[in-house]
Design a protein around this motif. Structure first.
Motif, short mmCIF file in Angstrom:
data_model
loop_
_atom_site.label_atom_id
_atom_site.label_comp_id
_atom_site.label_asym_id
_atom_site.label_seq_id
_atom_site.Cartn_x
_atom_site.Cartn_y
_atom_site.Cartn_z
N ALA A 1 100.20 -3.83 17.98
CA ALA A 1 100.29 -2.39 18.26
C ALA A 1 98.89 -1.79 18.36
CB ALA A 1 101.09 -1.70 17.16
N ILE A 2 97.98 -2.25 17.50
CA ILE A 2 96.61 -1.73 17.57
C ILE A 2 95.99 -2.08 18.92
CG2 ILE A 2 94.29 -1.88 16.58
CD1 ILE A 2 95.51 -2.32 13.87
N VAL A 3 96.22 -3.31 19.38
CA VAL A 3 95.66 -3.71 20.68
C VAL A 3 96.20 -2.80 21.78
CG1 VAL A 3 95.57 -5.55 22.41
CG2 VAL A 3 95.34 -6.11 19.99
N ALA A 4 97.50 -2.58 21.76
CA ALA A 4 98.10 -1.71 22.77
C ALA A 4 97.52 -0.30 22.67
CB ALA A 4 99.61 -1.67 22.59
N GLY A 5 97.41 0.19 21.43
CA GLY A 5 96.88 1.53 21.22
C GLY A 5 95.44 1.65 21.70
N VAL A 6 94.61 0.66 21.34
CA VAL A 6 93.20 0.71 21.73
C VAL A 6 93.08 0.66 23.24
CG1 VAL A 6 91.06 -0.65 21.74
CG2 VAL A 6 92.23 -0.20 19.59
N SER A 7 93.87 -0.22 23.86
CA SER A 7 93.82 -0.35 25.31
C SER A 7 94.19 0.97 25.97
CB SER A 7 94.79 -1.45 25.75
OG SER A 7 94.78 -1.54 27.15
N TYR A 8 95.26 1.63 25.43
CA TYR A 8 95.69 2.89 26.00
C TYR A 8 94.62 3.97 25.81
CZ TYR A 8 98.37 7.12 26.82
OH TYR A 8 98.79 8.33 27.30
N VAL A 9 94.16 4.12 24.57
CA VAL A 9 93.20 5.19 24.28
C VAL A 9 91.91 5.01 25.06
CG1 VAL A 9 91.75 6.20 22.48
CG2 VAL A 9 94.16 5.71 22.02
N LEU A 10 91.40 3.77 25.11
CA LEU A 10 90.11 3.55 25.76
C LEU A 10 90.17 3.85 27.26
CD1 LEU A 10 88.40 0.33 24.31
CD2 LEU A 10 87.60 2.69 24.18
N PHE A 11 91.27 3.47 27.91
CA PHE A 11 91.26 3.54 29.37
C PHE A 11 92.20 4.59 29.97
CE2 PHE A 11 89.95 -0.76 28.20
CZ PHE A 11 88.69 -0.73 28.75
N LEU B 1 92.78 -8.86 14.45
CA LEU B 1 92.54 -7.61 13.74
C LEU B 1 91.05 -7.30 13.65
CD1 LEU B 1 95.12 -7.88 10.83
CD2 LEU B 1 95.04 -6.08 12.56
N ALA B 2 90.27 -8.31 13.23
CA ALA B 2 88.83 -8.08 13.05
C ALA B 2 88.16 -7.78 14.38
CB ALA B 2 88.18 -9.28 12.38
N SER B 3 88.56 -8.51 15.43
CA SER B 3 87.82 -8.37 16.69
C SER B 3 88.22 -7.10 17.44
CB SER B 3 88.02 -9.61 17.57
OG SER B 3 89.38 -9.87 17.76
N ILE B 4 89.46 -6.63 17.30
CA ILE B 4 89.83 -5.40 18.03
C ILE B 4 89.05 -4.22 17.45
CG2 ILE B 4 91.87 -4.78 16.63
CD1 ILE B 4 91.61 -4.41 20.43
N TRP C 1 93.24 -6.53 26.01
CA TRP C 1 94.30 -7.53 26.18
C TRP C 1 93.73 -8.92 26.34
CZ3 TRP C 1 98.65 -6.78 24.19
CH2 TRP C 1 99.21 -5.50 24.14
N ARG C 2 92.57 -9.00 26.99
CA ARG C 2 91.91 -10.30 27.09
C ARG C 2 91.52 -10.79 25.69
NH1 ARG C 2 87.34 -10.60 31.57
NH2 ARG C 2 88.98 -9.85 32.94
N LEU C 3 91.22 -9.82 24.82
CA LEU C 3 90.87 -10.15 23.43
C LEU C 3 92.06 -10.77 22.72
CD1 LEU C 3 88.51 -9.68 21.34
CD2 LEU C 3 89.82 -7.72 20.60
N ALA C 4 93.24 -10.19 22.94
CA ALA C 4 94.44 -10.72 22.30
C ALA C 4 94.68 -12.17 22.74
CB ALA C 4 95.64 -9.85 22.63
N ILE C 5 94.53 -12.40 24.05
CA ILE C 5 94.71 -13.77 24.56
C ILE C 5 93.70 -14.70 23.90
CG2 ILE C 5 94.58 -15.23 26.62
CD1 ILE C 5 95.49 -12.70 28.21
N GLY C 6 92.44 -14.23 23.84
CA GLY C 6 91.39 -15.05 23.24
C GLY C 6 91.69 -15.38 21.79
#
Lengths: 368, 307
Positions: B149-159, B21-24, B238-243
């Motif tokens: 969901a935030i990770v998915a959302g950020v990934s979608y919005v950013l790219f 949460l903090a890192s995304i 997504w790499r962030l989520a894995i990390g």
């Protein structure tokens, strides 16, 4: 009408000097408002907090005791930050210095000569330098961000300290308390009387004298030597520094060894005076507060010496306010944080100035 | 054995979620070209405000909202200084952490030792009853799903969206973005507030779900690890989520080894996440090609429009 910041033609020297004073005044006003909101007489509370620590020779001695580590670390951090090297792990280097220096009393408790004192201080410096060398090496060899690595090492140092005093270094006669044997005689810092009983009497320990000497030497280094010029150029204009042939790697090494060494010295001085033994919690966050000292002192070693007193007052005032007013001593840390915010905001006015822009006067900025 | 493995996996998920949460949030902030080192401070204040609000109202959801609000408020302070007053971002971020930790300690003084309100796990009927997989996939608390969901959302919005393109443009070349007519400062304010909300939420997760209580310094460097994770993930969601999950695993393995008692000092195992963070930074930063491709070009640089 709106207010915008406009770049000044050149940096304002007047603001550079005024900024810390304005910041302190704003912090006091904010503090007064906080006290008033908690139903206290703001003036009386501010008196207890910031003036009372200056009223007796005993409290001035305490002030010097608390200002010593702050000045030692803050002066060196200022030099580093000026050169754009961000060591924020001074708290860890302080801990490492305290651990290294304590090797002598723990393993050679019988050694009681003036050499003991010198060895302990030297080991403290070496410990801090060794710990500061890690982020420097990682920065130069792998370009790992020094802010993050130096900060991570704070936790590592504190955990090593915790392990030592609970495990191998614990005092066998200490009723299982997590601490080493108490330091005695030459394992502690000598005190000197600097003011006669007629005015004082005022005693200071060797650490305070070392702090003043360190600040003066650093001021000389920065103002009067090529090394100081090199450090300042790399901070203000890194590209110019590269063209001048100044080595960035050497600067990173220099800043970390310097600030690590002095933080280590501050650490060993703490355990050799105030604390009197190695134990968890040897410092109330001096390594972090010293960051504020560095900025309040204009990243100048002599400035740091003065700023260390201002921050020491907040520590001491926090303690006396807890007794006299029933305010938590944690208020001190909030004041310190607020102070740094105000300094940084005021510092913007060195390079920029406020300008009122009328709507009609604004150039056409619409998205054509 | 299966039960043990299951409980370890479940704790790994709860240990990883606050980091994620903090890192995304910080990832979005840095993509817009701002370096906010105050994550640790915003997390601490989020944790204490979330705990306090949940305690007084009895509702963990209100606690979560309070945690987010606290994070956003602190980030606005940071935004005002670095974006409007053009102060040094590194120093201001440090100031935010120092102030946040101090504030959290002060606010939380009366909460020490009080039993907290725990955010309950979702219990999707039937699905969560599937042995082993059920509790892992369908029996978590709400925020675990929210974080993913935030990770998915950020990934979608950013790219995949124009908004993301603008955010990345502001982070990669603020002068060009400004010349095109985009409000660099406005985009950065929004990104900083998003980061603050995420950091506050991460703090709230600690005091409401991970360990429902308030202890001073309970963030214990997680905000800084989150900052390192962003570098480790080379600014890719997504790499962030894995990390984040990798770090959660390492933390929990340390604890598990401690519980088994294999003769390694507990302090050494507790220092594992910090040492691993340093190693991760070394490995990633040493790889120039990887970092240079994704590092926002204007990261940490103040923006002053040409007039």
């Amino acid at each position: 009408m709106r207010l915008v910041l406009e770049k000044r033609a050149e940096r304002s020297t007047r603001m550079a000097l005024l900024s810390p004073l304005i910041a302190i005044v704003l912090t006091l006003v904010t503090g007064g408002i906080i006290f008033a909101l908690r139903g206290l007489d703001p003036l009386a509370a501010l008196y207890v907090y910031f003036i009372e620590p200056l009223t007796s020779s005993w409290s001035i001695e305490q002030l010097i005791v608390k200002a010593t580590p702050l000045a030692l670390i803050g002066a060196a951090l200022g030099v580093s930050y000026l050169a754009n090297v961000w060591n924020i792990g001074a708290e860890g280097q302080l801990t490492a210095g305290a651990i290294f220096g304590s090797i002598i009393p723990v393993y050679f408790p019988e050694m009681q000569t003036p050499l003991t004192l010198v060895l302990m201080l030297a080991l403290g410096i070496i410990g801090g330098m060794a710990f500061g060398a890690i982020p420097a090496f990682l920065k130069n060899r792998f370009s790992a961000n020094e802010i993050l690595t130096s900060l991570m090492l704070v936790y590592v140092a504190q955990l090593i300290l915790d392990w030592l005093v609970r495990g191998p270094w614990r005092d066998p006669q200490g009723y299982n308390f997590p601490k080493t044997i108490s330091f005695t005689n030459w394992q502690t810092l000598p005190s000197f009387q600097v003011l006669p009983p007629s005015i004082g009497p005022l005693y200071v320990n060797l650490g305070a004298i070392l702090a003043v000497l360190a600040a003066i030497s650093l001021a000389f280094l920065m103002g009067r030597t090529l090394k100081g010029f090199e450090l300042r150029v790399q901070g203000v204009a890194p590209r110019a520094g590269r063209f001048a042939g100044f080595s960035r790697e050497k600067t990173v090494w220099f800043c970390f060894l310097l600030s690590g060494g002095l933080a280590g010295l501050a650490g060993i001085c703490e355990v050799m005076s105030t604390v009197g033994q190695l134990q968890p919690g040897i410092s109330p966050g001096y390594g972090f507060t010293a960051i504020i000292v560095a900025f309040l002192g204009r990243l100048n070693p002599i400035g740091a010496l003065v700023a260390a007193f201002a921050l020491a007052i907040s520590y001491l005032g926090g303690e006396s306010a807890q007794v006299a007013l029933g305010i938590s001593d944690k208020t001190a840390r909030v004041f310190q944080g607020i102070l740094l915010f105000y300094i940084l905001a005021c510092d913007s006015l060195i390079l920029y100035r406020f300008k009122l822009i009328g709507l009609s006067a604004a150039p056409v900025e619409s998205r054509a | 054995m299966n039960d043990q493995l299951l409980s370890i996996i479940l704790t790994i998920i709860t240990a990883s979620t606050p980091l994620l949460l903090a890192s995304i949030g910080e990832l979005v902030v840095e993509r817009s070209g701002v370096l906010n080192l105050g994550v640790e401070g915003m997390m601490a204040v989020g944790a204490v405000c979330g705990f306090g609000a949940a305690l007084t109202t009895g509702s963990p959801l209100i606690g979560i909202l309070a945690a987010i609000a606290a994070g956003v408020l602190l980030s606005l302070l940071f935004g005002f200084l670095t974006l409007t007053m053009i102060s040094n971002q590194v120093a201001t971020g440090l100031a935010l952490t120092l102030l946040g930790l101090g504030l959290a300690g002060l606010i939380g003084e009366s909460f020490v030792g009080q039993p907290g309100v725990k955010l309950q796990n979702l219990d999707i009927p039937v699905l969560s009853a599937i042995p082993f997989i059920g509790p892992i996939l369908f029996g978590q608390d709400l925020l675990v799903y929210v974080s993913l969901a935030i990770v998915a959302g950020v990934s979608y919005v950013l790219f995949r969206t124009k908004t993301g393109l603008i955010i990345r443009a502001v982070g990669d070349s603020h002068q060009s973005a400004h010349a095109l007519g985009y409000s660099v400062i406005g985009v950065r304010y929004l990104a900083v507030m998003f980061g603050g909300g995420c950091a506050g939420l991460a703090g709230g997760y600690l005091s409401l779900a991970y360990t429902p209580q308030w202890v001073e310094n309970m963030t214990s460097g997680r905000g800084w690890i989150a900052l390192a994770l962003v570098v480790f993930a080379s600014w890719l969601p997504w790499r962030l989520a894995i990390g984040a999950y990798l770090f959660g695993t390492i933390t929990i393995l340390g604890f598990s080894l401690q519980a088994i008692g294999i003769g390694i000092p507990s302090q050494l195992l507790s220092s594992l996440p910090y040492i691993v963070t340093i190693l991760a930074l070394v490995v990633i930063s040493g790889n120039r090609a990887l970092t240079r491709a994704n590092t926002p070009a204007c990261l940490g640089q103040p923006f002053v429009p040409d007039r």
